[in-house]
Design a protein around this motif. Sequence first.
Motif, short mmCIF file in Angstrom:
data_model
loop_
_atom_site.label_atom_id
_atom_site.label_comp_id
_atom_site.label_asym_id
_atom_site.label_seq_id
_atom_site.Cartn_x
_atom_site.Cartn_y
_atom_site.Cartn_z
N PRO A 1 54.29 -19.58 -7.51
CA PRO A 1 55.40 -18.51 -7.17
C PRO A 1 55.71 -17.89 -6.00
CG PRO A 1 53.40 -17.64 -8.23
CD PRO A 1 53.16 -18.84 -8.00
N ALA A 2 54.78 -17.74 -5.09
CA ALA A 2 54.73 -17.34 -3.76
C ALA A 2 54.10 -18.39 -2.67
CB ALA A 2 54.30 -16.11 -3.73
N PRO A 3 54.54 -18.11 -1.33
CA PRO A 3 53.65 -19.08 -0.33
C PRO A 3 52.32 -18.49 -0.17
CG PRO A 3 55.35 -17.81 0.76
CD PRO A 3 55.50 -17.59 -0.73
N ASP A 4 51.43 -18.56 -1.29
CA ASP A 4 50.17 -17.99 -1.10
C ASP A 4 49.42 -18.64 -2.31
OD1 ASP A 4 47.95 -16.46 -1.20
OD2 ASP A 4 48.89 -14.56 -1.98
N MET A 5 48.08 -19.49 -1.59
CA MET A 5 47.30 -20.17 -2.56
C MET A 5 46.35 -19.56 -3.47
SD MET A 5 44.52 -21.56 0.23
CE MET A 5 43.26 -20.37 0.68
#
Length: 286
Positions: free
Chosen positions: A113-117
């Motif tokens: 949902p966000a650029p964050d693994m």
Amino acid sequence: MSTIERRLLPARPDLAAARLRGLVEADRFVEPRPMRVASYCAPVRRAPRRDAALDTEALHGEDVDVFEIDDEGWAWGQLLTDGYVGYLPADDLTARAAWPTHAVQAPRTFVYPAPDMKRPPLGALPLAARIHVSEPAAGGPYLSAEGGFVFAAHLRPLDAVVGDYAAVAEHLRGTPYLWGGRTSSGLDCSALVQLCLSSAGRTCPRDSDLQAASLGRPLEATGERAGLVRGDLVFWKGHVGMMLDAERLIHANGFHMMVEIEPLDDAVRRIEASGGGGITHLKAMA
């Protein structure tokens, strides 16, 4: 109707594609409704029932010509990727919108949902899924696509092809065997070959008999198995594998129940001993 016609011809006694008018008999002829697979993967079944045989799977972003959606929510249509005809859940389809720009080149990749693994993923896209990247890379490791963010290194532009397609098969080693499956959650022998060749930009039918009839160049001496190199295909009745070198075969098979690498001689002896017969075709793919 023959087996090939059932798989590849959008025609039933009651309904057929309009382009087949005058070629087949049917009560009605209809124009296709252009749709696209919106779910991460959609089953393509032999009949409009959830317990019907799984013939293949349609991957996210693949286009489908739909000829009917029944009251139970089953769409009867034809995949444009390989021409396969069958029944898909209509809820897994959507109208075609922005054209895909990239394909997944990892066995599977998450959509975040966000650029964050570290964020819980929205879902996972299978190898060869097609997506529309809405924003180009801006120096970070993620691309904006599919209502979320996908790790950029797991994608390739659609016009970029893989040089060593046998390496794709090696990355899928250990994938469970699933009759009709076409993803890293489970696949069958011909799906493994199709996914590998499509990554190299090669058109490939879905099933092993169609592959044996249409792919590559025949090699001589099936008994001696001379001249095999990396990427060549070996066929038995109802089965196919890919050579990794002159001696080793990789294939999705029911003996190991997964994608496995083994000496070709071992596979030949075992398949013959189990009643599967000998090699039917050797195909050079270079």
